[in-house]
Motif scaffolding. Sequence first.
Motif, PDB file in Angstrom:
ATOM      1  N   GLY A  24       1.293  -3.874 -11.182  1.00 12.83           N
ATOM      2  CA  GLY A  24       1.120  -2.612 -11.824  1.00 12.83           C
ATOM      3  C   GLY A  24       1.078  -1.570 -10.869  1.00 12.83           C
ATOM      4  O   GLY A  24       1.031  -1.623  -9.633  1.00 12.83           O
ATOM      5  N   LEU A  25       0.473  -0.298 -11.312  1.00 12.14           N
ATOM      6  CA  LEU A  25       0.277   0.863 -10.392  1.00 12.14           C
ATOM      7  C   LEU A  25      -0.937   1.080  -9.993  1.00 12.14           C
ATOM      8  O   LEU A  25      -1.809   1.136 -11.128  1.00 12.14           O
ATOM      9  CB  LEU A  25       0.822   2.201 -10.886  1.00 12.14           C
ATOM     10  CG  LEU A  25       0.756   3.614 -10.205  1.00 12.14           C
ATOM     11  CD1 LEU A  25       1.270   3.739  -9.078  1.00 12.14           C
ATOM     12  CD2 LEU A  25       1.224   4.841 -11.209  1.00 12.14           C
TER      13      LEU A  25
ATOM     14  N   GLN B 212      -4.315   3.432  -7.380  1.00  7.84           N
ATOM     15  CA  GLN B 212      -4.491   4.187  -6.641  1.00  7.84           C
ATOM     16  C   GLN B 212      -4.901   3.445  -5.232  1.00  7.84           C
ATOM     17  O   GLN B 212      -5.594   2.291  -5.581  1.00  7.84           O
ATOM     18  CB  GLN B 212      -5.727   5.183  -7.162  1.00  7.84           C
ATOM     19  CG  GLN B 212      -5.017   6.062  -8.220  1.00  7.84           C
ATOM     20  CD  GLN B 212      -5.976   6.975  -8.477  1.00  7.84           C
ATOM     21  OE1 GLN B 212      -7.119   7.242  -8.021  1.00  7.84           O
ATOM     22  NE2 GLN B 212      -5.633   8.346  -9.042  1.00  7.84           N
TER      23      GLN B 212
ATOM     24  N   PRO C  74      -1.494   1.696   0.280  1.00  2.53           N
ATOM     25  CA  PRO C  74       0.020   1.844   0.202  1.00  2.53           C
ATOM     26  C   PRO C  74       0.940   0.876   0.845  1.00  2.53           C
ATOM     27  O   PRO C  74       1.911   0.693   0.214  1.00  2.53           O
ATOM     28  CB  PRO C  74       0.230   3.289   0.644  1.00  2.53           C
ATOM     29  CG  PRO C  74      -1.125   3.967   0.556  1.00  2.53           C
ATOM     30  CD  PRO C  74      -2.267   2.868   0.897  1.00  2.53           C
TER      31      PRO C  74
ATOM     32  N   THR D 284       2.021  -2.108  -1.304  1.00  4.25           N
ATOM     33  CA  THR D 284       3.188  -2.007  -2.135  1.00  4.25           C
ATOM     34  C   THR D 284       4.348  -3.084  -1.957  1.00  4.25           C
ATOM     35  O   THR D 284       4.955  -3.136  -0.944  1.00  4.25           O
ATOM     36  CB  THR D 284       3.688  -0.603  -2.386  1.00  4.25           C
ATOM     37  OG1 THR D 284       2.669   0.345  -2.526  1.00  4.25           O
ATOM     38  CG2 THR D 284       4.915  -0.468  -2.949  1.00  4.25           C
TER      39      THR D 284
ATOM     40  N   GLN E 264       5.615  -6.425  -9.642  1.00  8.37           N
ATOM     41  CA  GLN E 264       5.642  -5.382  -8.580  1.00  8.37           C
ATOM     42  C   GLN E 264       4.243  -4.878  -8.583  1.00  8.37           C
ATOM     43  O   GLN E 264       3.723  -4.450  -9.752  1.00  8.37           O
ATOM     44  CB  GLN E 264       6.468  -4.093  -9.132  1.00  8.37           C
ATOM     45  CG  GLN E 264       6.536  -2.857  -8.790  1.00  8.37           C
ATOM     46  CD  GLN E 264       7.269  -3.011  -7.146  1.00  8.37           C
ATOM     47  OE1 GLN E 264       8.140  -3.527  -7.174  1.00  8.37           O
ATOM     48  NE2 GLN E 264       6.215  -2.577  -6.172  1.00  8.37           N
TER      49      GLN E 264
ATOM     50  N   THR F 201       2.236  -1.461  -7.080  1.00  5.37           N
ATOM     51  CA  THR F 201       2.426  -0.236  -6.478  1.00  5.37           C
ATOM     52  C   THR F 201       1.203   0.452  -6.135  1.00  5.37           C
ATOM     53  O   THR F 201       0.571   0.708  -7.290  1.00  5.37           O
ATOM     54  CB  THR F 201       3.406   0.757  -7.272  1.00  5.37           C
ATOM     55  OG1 THR F 201       4.662   0.049  -7.314  1.00  5.37           O
ATOM     56  CG2 THR F 201       3.536   1.968  -6.304  1.00  5.37           C
ATOM     57  N   VAL F 202       0.850   0.757  -4.789  1.00  2.00           N
ATOM     58  CA  VAL F 202      -0.247   1.687  -4.539  1.00  2.00           C
ATOM     59  C   VAL F 202       0.041   3.172  -4.023  1.00  2.00           C
ATOM     60  O   VAL F 202       0.562   3.079  -3.029  1.00  2.00           O
ATOM     61  CB  VAL F 202      -0.838   0.766  -3.343  1.00  2.00           C
ATOM     62  CG1 VAL F 202      -2.476   1.483  -2.909  1.00  2.00           C
ATOM     63  CG2 VAL F 202      -1.216  -0.569  -3.707  1.00  2.00           C
ATOM     64  N   SER F 203      -0.226   3.726  -4.992  1.00  2.00           N
ATOM     65  CA  SER F 203       0.189   5.276  -4.838  1.00  2.00           C
ATOM     66  C   SER F 203      -1.001   6.248  -5.482  1.00  2.00           C
ATOM     67  O   SER F 203      -1.428   5.728  -6.501  1.00  2.00           O
ATOM     68  CB  SER F 203       1.591   5.518  -5.109  1.00  2.00           C
ATOM     69  OG  SER F 203       1.749   7.011  -5.011  1.00  2.00           O
ATOM     70  N   SER F 204      -1.022   7.367  -4.983  1.00  2.00           N
ATOM     71  CA  SER F 204      -1.927   8.348  -5.501  1.00  2.00           C
ATOM     72  C   SER F 204      -1.090   9.260  -6.506  1.00  2.00           C
ATOM     73  O   SER F 204      -1.583   9.959  -7.096  1.00  2.00           O
ATOM     74  CB  SER F 204      -2.616   9.257  -4.478  1.00  2.00           C
ATOM     75  OG  SER F 204      -1.912   9.622  -3.732  1.00  2.00           O
TER      76      SER F 204
END
Length: 115
Positions: free
Chosen positions: A10-11, A13, A87, A90, A110, A112-115
Amino acid sequence: QVQLVESGGGLVQPGGSLRLSCAASGIIFHLYTMGWYRQAPGKERELVATITSDRNTNYGDSVKGRFTISRDNAKNTVDLQMDSLEPEDTAVYYCNAKYSLLPYWGQGTQVTVSS
């Protein structure tokens, strides 16, 4: 029929955590070395972590100290606890099972490492 089914992606931070799980069927699980690999866009698939039937572990240099692999032979599962995510983590994460020359792969999940 061998199946490796990943879950838990998943997504998240930067600095966060995720736990991936892989459920295996069709193999004598406790005999297999289980592992996690990842592939980022435009890059080759790389080792994340492996755990042998004797529970010896090995980690890729980029995840040492942040990720932990574990297995439950009663449930035929292998987990990857990912902490302090960056990030650069990812990628699509793949479960792997290896006993002989022919390894098995899951379809991937998947992360995803994102702010």
